[in-house]
Design a protein around this motif. Structure first.
Motif, mmCIF file in Angstrom:
data_model
loop_
_atom_site.group_PDB
_atom_site.id
_atom_site.type_symbol
_atom_site.label_atom_id
_atom_site.label_comp_id
_atom_site.label_asym_id
_atom_site.label_seq_id
_atom_site.Cartn_x
_atom_site.Cartn_y
_atom_site.Cartn_z
ATOM 1 N N ASN A 36 0.829 -1.206 0.000
ATOM 2 C CA ASN A 36 0.000 0.000 0.000
ATOM 3 C C ASN A 36 0.866 1.260 0.000
ATOM 4 O O ASN A 36 2.102 1.188 -0.045
ATOM 5 C CB ASN A 36 -1.005 -0.023 1.163
ATOM 6 C CG ASN A 36 -0.439 0.439 2.476
ATOM 7 O OD1 ASN A 36 0.769 0.593 2.660
ATOM 8 N ND2 ASN A 36 -1.315 0.674 3.431
ATOM 9 N N VAL A 37 0.228 2.430 0.076
ATOM 10 C CA VAL A 37 0.934 3.703 -0.055
ATOM 11 C C VAL A 37 1.923 3.981 1.072
ATOM 12 O O VAL A 37 2.832 4.782 0.900
ATOM 13 C CB VAL A 37 -0.045 4.896 -0.190
ATOM 14 C CG1 VAL A 37 -0.853 4.799 -1.460
ATOM 15 C CG2 VAL A 37 -0.936 5.005 1.025
ATOM 16 N N THR A 38 1.767 3.343 2.214
ATOM 17 C CA THR A 38 2.717 3.560 3.314
ATOM 18 C C THR A 38 3.736 2.436 3.430
ATOM 19 O O THR A 38 4.539 2.422 4.362
ATOM 20 C CB THR A 38 1.978 3.711 4.667
ATOM 21 O OG1 THR A 38 1.322 2.489 4.980
ATOM 22 C CG2 THR A 38 1.000 4.867 4.633
ATOM 23 N N THR A 104 -3.683 8.517 -6.603
ATOM 24 C CA THR A 104 -2.700 7.445 -6.490
ATOM 25 C C THR A 104 -2.525 6.803 -7.854
ATOM 26 O O THR A 104 -3.368 6.954 -8.744
ATOM 27 C CB THR A 104 -3.125 6.354 -5.484
ATOM 28 O OG1 THR A 104 -4.236 5.644 -5.993
ATOM 29 C CG2 THR A 104 -3.470 6.945 -4.135
ATOM 30 N N ASN A 124 0.649 0.416 -4.672
ATOM 31 C CA ASN A 124 -0.094 1.667 -4.642
ATOM 32 C C ASN A 124 0.867 2.798 -4.287
ATOM 33 O O ASN A 124 1.563 2.714 -3.275
ATOM 34 C CB ASN A 124 -1.235 1.577 -3.620
ATOM 35 C CG ASN A 124 -2.233 2.703 -3.749
ATOM 36 O OD1 ASN A 124 -2.105 3.585 -4.590
ATOM 37 N ND2 ASN A 124 -3.245 2.669 -2.914
ATOM 38 N N THR A 125 0.901 3.840 -5.091
ATOM 39 C CA THR A 125 1.807 4.961 -4.884
ATOM 40 C C THR A 125 1.010 6.253 -4.855
ATOM 41 O O THR A 125 0.276 6.546 -5.804
ATOM 42 C CB THR A 125 2.852 5.031 -6.024
ATOM 43 O OG1 THR A 125 3.531 3.780 -6.107
ATOM 44 C CG2 THR A 125 3.843 6.151 -5.790
ATOM 45 N N ASP A 126 1.139 7.027 -3.777
ATOM 46 C CA ASP A 126 0.494 8.335 -3.717
ATOM 47 C C ASP A 126 1.140 9.277 -4.725
ATOM 48 O O ASP A 126 2.362 9.265 -4.899
ATOM 49 C CB ASP A 126 0.636 8.963 -2.319
ATOM 50 C CG ASP A 126 -0.527 8.660 -1.408
ATOM 51 O OD1 ASP A 126 -1.660 8.537 -1.910
ATOM 52 O OD2 ASP A 126 -0.305 8.551 -0.205
#
Length: 148
Positions: A36-38, A104, A124-126
C-alpha cells in the motif's frame, strides 16, 4: 477475475465500492502481494482481503475511488502490467473530518487463469504534486529539489 487486463481498474473500483474486502481479495491470486501507499505489505489473498475489509469499513467507508488514465502492457500471452491513476475522495481523518482528496497510481501485475485475469501483485503509490522524493528529517515529507 476479469475478462481482459484493461478491465482490472474498473473491477477494482467496483469491489472497493462494495465495501467488502473479500471482493477485492477475489481479484487476487491466493499467493498475491499488495504493497500500500505507506509500505504495508500484504502477502496473500487473505491478508489483502482482511486489510481492505477493515479500511473500507472504517476510514475509507465513505470514499469514492475513480479510475482515470490507464495503461496496459502485455508481457506475453498470459501476463500483463496495468497501471491506473485513481482519484480518492471522502477519506476520513483520525479526528473524524474529511482527510482531503488524493490521487494514487496503482500498478497491477496480472496473469491469465482459466476464466480470466487475476492480480499476482499490486503496488499503490500516492501522487504528491510538485514533489520529486521524500525526506525523513524528523518527519516524513515530500520535497522538490528543482526549486533549490
Amino acid at each position: 477475475m476479469v475478462a481482459a487486463p484493461e478491465d482490472f481498474p474498473t473491477a477494482f473500483a467496483a469491489a472497493w465500492h462494495s465495501r467488502d474486502g473479500h471482493q477485492i481479495g477475489a481479484l487476487f491470486a491466493e499467493d498475491a502481494d499488495f504493497v500500500n501507499v505507506t509500505g504495508l505489505w500484504w502477502r496473500d489473498r487473505a491478508a489483502i482481503a482482511k486489510a481492505h475489509d477493515y479500511a473500507l469499513k472504517s476510514f475509507f467507508a465513505e470514499t469514492v475511488l475513480t479510475p482515470g488514465v490507464t495503461t496496459t502492457r502485455l508481457l506475453g500471452p498470459d501476463h500483463a502490467v496495468v497501471q491506473c491513476r485513481f482519484r480518492l475522495t471522502g477519506q476520513m481523518a483520525p479526528a473524524g473530518t474529511n482527510a482531503g482528496d488524493r490521487q494514487t497510481i496503482l500498478s497491477f501485475v496480472l496473469r491469465r487463469m482459466a476464466g480470466g485475469w487475476q492480480a499476482v501483485s499490486a503496488q499503490n503509490t500516492d501522487v504528491v504534486p510538485g514533489a520529486e522524493t521524500h525526506l525523513n528529517s524528523g518527519g516524513f515529507r515530500a520535497v522538490d529539489y528543482r526549486g533549490t
